[in-house]
Design a protein around this motif. Structure first.
Motif, mmCIF file in Angstrom:
data_model
loop_
_atom_site.group_PDB
_atom_site.id
_atom_site.type_symbol
_atom_site.label_atom_id
_atom_site.label_comp_id
_atom_site.label_asym_id
_atom_site.label_seq_id
_atom_site.Cartn_x
_atom_site.Cartn_y
_atom_site.Cartn_z
ATOM 1 N N LEU A 1 0.821 -1.204 0.000
ATOM 2 C CA LEU A 1 0.000 0.000 0.000
ATOM 3 C C LEU A 1 0.861 1.262 0.000
ATOM 4 O O LEU A 1 0.534 2.253 -0.668
ATOM 5 C CB LEU A 1 -0.927 0.013 1.212
ATOM 6 C CG LEU A 1 -2.075 -0.994 1.229
ATOM 7 C CD1 LEU A 1 -2.850 -0.895 2.540
ATOM 8 C CD2 LEU A 1 -3.000 -0.797 0.038
ATOM 9 N N ALA A 2 1.957 1.245 0.758
ATOM 10 C CA ALA A 2 2.830 2.418 0.813
ATOM 11 C C ALA A 2 3.354 2.778 -0.566
ATOM 12 O O ALA A 2 3.372 3.953 -0.964
ATOM 13 C CB ALA A 2 3.984 2.163 1.779
ATOM 14 N N LEU A 3 3.769 1.779 -1.314
ATOM 15 C CA LEU A 3 4.284 2.032 -2.662
ATOM 16 C C LEU A 3 3.173 2.482 -3.599
ATOM 17 O O LEU A 3 3.380 3.361 -4.448
ATOM 18 C CB LEU A 3 4.972 0.773 -3.187
ATOM 19 C CG LEU A 3 6.288 0.432 -2.472
ATOM 20 C CD1 LEU A 3 6.670 -1.011 -2.691
ATOM 21 C CD2 LEU A 3 7.404 1.344 -2.951
ATOM 22 N N ARG A 4 1.985 1.903 -3.447
ATOM 23 C CA ARG A 4 0.850 2.311 -4.291
ATOM 24 C C ARG A 4 0.461 3.763 -4.046
ATOM 25 O O ARG A 4 0.233 4.524 -4.986
ATOM 26 C CB ARG A 4 -0.362 1.407 -4.021
ATOM 27 C CG ARG A 4 -0.395 0.069 -4.738
ATOM 28 C CD ARG A 4 -0.544 0.181 -6.260
ATOM 29 N NE ARG A 4 -1.561 1.158 -6.680
ATOM 30 C CZ ARG A 4 -2.870 0.878 -6.817
ATOM 31 N NH1 ARG A 4 -3.327 -0.346 -6.564
ATOM 32 N NH2 ARG A 4 -3.715 1.813 -7.225
ATOM 33 N N VAL A 5 0.372 4.171 -2.768
ATOM 34 C CA VAL A 5 -0.082 5.545 -2.499
ATOM 35 C C VAL A 5 0.959 6.571 -2.933
ATOM 36 O O VAL A 5 0.621 7.739 -3.143
ATOM 37 C CB VAL A 5 -0.464 5.751 -1.013
ATOM 38 C CG1 VAL A 5 -1.598 4.817 -0.620
ATOM 39 C CG2 VAL A 5 0.730 5.586 -0.088
ATOM 40 N N LEU A 6 2.198 6.153 -3.098
ATOM 41 C CA LEU A 6 3.241 7.042 -3.597
ATOM 42 C C LEU A 6 3.379 6.967 -5.113
ATOM 43 O O LEU A 6 4.300 7.545 -5.689
ATOM 44 C CB LEU A 6 4.576 6.720 -2.923
ATOM 45 C CG LEU A 6 4.638 7.044 -1.427
ATOM 46 C CD1 LEU A 6 5.931 6.519 -0.802
ATOM 47 C CD2 LEU A 6 4.497 8.537 -1.179
ATOM 48 N N ALA B 1 12.169 6.042 -4.644
ATOM 49 C CA ALA B 1 12.043 5.934 -3.186
ATOM 50 C C ALA B 1 13.212 5.155 -2.616
ATOM 51 O O ALA B 1 13.881 4.375 -3.309
ATOM 52 C CB ALA B 1 10.732 5.250 -2.805
ATOM 53 N N ILE B 2 13.442 5.377 -1.325
ATOM 54 C CA ILE B 2 14.431 4.634 -0.542
ATOM 55 C C ILE B 2 13.677 3.946 0.577
ATOM 56 O O ILE B 2 12.882 4.579 1.280
ATOM 57 C CB ILE B 2 15.499 5.571 0.036
ATOM 58 C CG1 ILE B 2 16.185 6.366 -1.083
ATOM 59 C CG2 ILE B 2 16.530 4.790 0.847
ATOM 60 C CD1 ILE B 2 17.006 7.545 -0.579
ATOM 61 N N SER C 1 11.159 9.917 -2.022
ATOM 62 C CA SER C 1 10.383 9.537 -0.841
ATOM 63 C C SER C 1 11.151 8.508 -0.027
ATOM 64 O O SER C 1 11.906 7.695 -0.575
ATOM 65 C CB SER C 1 9.030 8.943 -1.248
ATOM 66 O OG SER C 1 8.228 9.908 -1.879
ATOM 67 N N VAL C 2 10.956 8.539 1.279
ATOM 68 C CA VAL C 2 11.506 7.515 2.171
ATOM 69 C C VAL C 2 10.347 6.726 2.762
ATOM 70 O O VAL C 2 9.361 7.303 3.225
ATOM 71 C CB VAL C 2 12.351 8.140 3.300
ATOM 72 C CG1 VAL C 2 12.831 7.053 4.272
ATOM 73 C CG2 VAL C 2 13.539 8.896 2.721
ATOM 74 N N ILE C 3 10.468 5.417 2.706
ATOM 75 C CA ILE C 3 9.492 4.494 3.303
ATOM 76 C C ILE C 3 10.247 3.664 4.328
ATOM 77 O O ILE C 3 11.165 2.921 3.979
ATOM 78 C CB ILE C 3 8.867 3.562 2.249
ATOM 79 C CG1 ILE C 3 8.226 4.361 1.111
ATOM 80 C CG2 ILE C 3 7.853 2.624 2.900
ATOM 81 C CD1 ILE C 3 7.861 3.505 -0.095
ATOM 82 N N GLU C 4 9.889 3.790 5.589
ATOM 83 C CA GLU C 4 10.524 2.977 6.621
ATOM 84 C C GLU C 4 9.890 1.593 6.662
ATOM 85 O O GLU C 4 8.675 1.469 6.842
ATOM 86 C CB GLU C 4 10.358 3.615 7.999
ATOM 87 C CG GLU C 4 11.135 4.880 8.237
ATOM 88 C CD GLU C 4 10.746 5.523 9.552
ATOM 89 O OE1 GLU C 4 11.195 5.045 10.607
ATOM 90 O OE2 GLU C 4 9.966 6.500 9.512
ATOM 91 N N SER D 1 9.904 9.410 7.922
ATOM 92 C CA SER D 1 9.603 9.111 6.527
ATOM 93 C C SER D 1 8.218 9.625 6.155
ATOM 94 O O SER D 1 7.428 9.987 7.027
ATOM 95 C CB SER D 1 9.659 7.599 6.304
ATOM 96 O OG SER D 1 8.746 6.946 7.180
ATOM 97 N N ARG D 2 7.927 9.605 4.867
ATOM 98 C CA ARG D 2 6.565 9.935 4.423
ATOM 99 C C ARG D 2 5.590 8.860 4.867
ATOM 100 O O ARG D 2 4.453 9.147 5.234
ATOM 101 C CB ARG D 2 6.511 10.077 2.897
ATOM 102 C CG ARG D 2 7.186 11.304 2.356
ATOM 103 C CD ARG D 2 6.804 11.541 0.911
ATOM 104 N NE ARG D 2 5.412 11.995 0.789
ATOM 105 C CZ ARG D 2 4.767 12.106 -0.367
ATOM 106 N NH1 ARG D 2 5.382 11.768 -1.492
ATOM 107 N NH2 ARG D 2 3.521 12.530 -0.409
ATOM 108 N N VAL D 3 6.037 7.615 4.784
ATOM 109 C CA VAL D 3 5.206 6.478 5.173
ATOM 110 C C VAL D 3 6.090 5.464 5.873
ATOM 111 O O VAL D 3 7.224 5.216 5.442
ATOM 112 C CB VAL D 3 4.540 5.809 3.946
ATOM 113 C CG1 VAL D 3 3.591 4.709 4.394
ATOM 114 C CG2 VAL D 3 3.800 6.819 3.085
ATOM 115 N N ALA D 4 5.588 4.875 6.945
ATOM 116 C CA ALA D 4 6.289 3.780 7.624
ATOM 117 C C ALA D 4 5.361 2.573 7.694
ATOM 118 O O ALA D 4 4.138 2.723 7.773
ATOM 119 C CB ALA D 4 6.711 4.189 9.028
#
Length: 369
Positions: A69-74, A130-131, A156-159, A178-181
């Motif tokens: 979901l994190a990758l989809r919303v970004l 993203a990272i 974007s950073v995703i933890e 991050s933007r999303v974790a």
């Protein structure tokens, strides 16, 4: 008379502490019959967002789904690249593949065992979007320099905080860098459900709103579907368990931290590499992982002595058959490969006793001879 085995993890001991509270909550849920994404999930979302110090929490059915979901919303998809580490559970990388993006690996810092910021910039290309650093074993990645590099390149950073519930880096919780974790509530985690569960956290209301829509078949209201979605909802029974456990999480993490300090003292002098401590970082010690030679032989001797251990993770992702098509070879990421070859996870759980730890250390000393 032989002693009982020392378990790698004792979920029964944890369950005894919360049994009455959980069963009472489950009885209420069964009476209401609101099982799927019912009120307890909304309660837990508010509680966990507050705990992490974020504005929003979106629960789902697994940590893998949260990453997806994190990758989809970004809006990350085919043609994009996402940088992560090869030393992680494979779900980190599955999520990148699920959206059609390409995983690009960066080796770990051998001391912290997380993404090495010094190697990060060289992996960035015009396709990087993203990272995704991984807080491995409960140890937060070195997020300040990672964030600086991401900002410089507008990434974007995703933890991936699947193992780091409550961990801190420079005074801030995992999830605040991050933007999303993304978190996992698999039963063995520091904060674990009685089945599968996951969540993403964010301060971005638009991202949270879209994640909620995607997890419920892409619908903004019942039977009106705006985009391709998924059935990623968390059930009420799991949310009730998580709410009961969340009240105790800081105390349980503190117990793990005490166990880690004790291991660090008692293992000094043995021919093993102990996990490092960092002044700016508060690990929650989801796992206590040593490194040693003849790892498999040592593990067999510990098993014979009644000591249960784990391997996290014996094959780095770039050497998995499922990712052979990426073209990576043995030797490409030497620090990740060395950790995979030598890692051995010792028993670690909040309810562990000093006597159990003494047995682990004594058995390990004998196995290493």
């Amino acid at each position: 008379m032989s002693q009982p085995p020392v378990p790698f993890l004792d979920l029964q001991a944890q369950h005894r502490q919360i049994r009455d509270e959980v069963f009472a909550a489950w009885e209420d849920i069964c009476h209401s019959c609101r099982f799927a994404q019912g009120p307890p999930t909304q309660v837990f979302e508010r509680e966990f967002a507050a705990y992490c110090g974020t504005q929003h929490c979106v629960t789902c059915n697994s940590g893998t789904s949260a990453l997806h979901l994190a990758l989809r919303v970004l809006d990350i998809g085919p043609g994009d690249e996402v940088i992560t580490v090869p030393m992680t559970f494979i779900a980190t990388v599955w999520a990148i593949s699920y959206v059609g993006a390409r995983p690009v690996f960066v080796d770990i810092d051998p001391a912290r065992r997380t993404l090495d910021p010094a190697r990060l910039e060289a992996a960035i290309t015009p396709r990087t979007k993203a990272i995704m650093p991984v807080h491995l074993y409960g140890m937060p990645a070195d997020m300040a320099p990672i964030g600086e590099i991401a900002a410089r390149h507008n990434l974007s950073v995703i933890e991936d905080a699947a193992q780091a519930h409550g961990a801190r880096y420079r005074g801030r919780r995992a999830g605040q860098w991050s933007r999303v974790a993304c978190f996992s509530f698999y039963p063995g985690k520091n904060l674990g459900a009685y089945g599968e569960g996951g969540a993403l956290t964010t301060d971005d209301e638009a991202l949270a709103s879209r994640a909620r829509r995607l997890r419920e078949h892409g619908q903004s209201r019942r039977y009106y579907h705006e985009e391709l979605g998924y059935n990623y909802r968390m059930d009420s029974l799991q949310a009730a368990v998580l709410s009961a456990k969340l009240k105790r999480l800081d105390a349980w993490n503190a117990a793990r931290q005490a166990h880690a300090r004790r291991y660090d003292t008692w293992l000094a002098g043995l021919p093993v590499t102990r996990p490092a401590f960092f002044a700016d970082t508060e690990s929650v010690w989801h796992l206590y992982v040593i490194e040693c030679d003849r790892r498999d032989e040592v593990r067999e001797k510990l098993a014979a002595a009644g000591i249960e251990t784990g391997l996290h993770y014996p094959v780095p992702v770039h050497l998995q058959q499922a990712y052979a098509h990426l073209g990576y070879q043995a030797g490409d990421f030497p620090h990740s490969e060395a950790l995979a070859r030598r890692c051995l996870s010792l028993p670690m759980f909040a309810e562990m006793t000093e006597a159990q730890q003494q047995r682990v250390v004594a058995a390990l000393a004998e196995a290493l001879k």
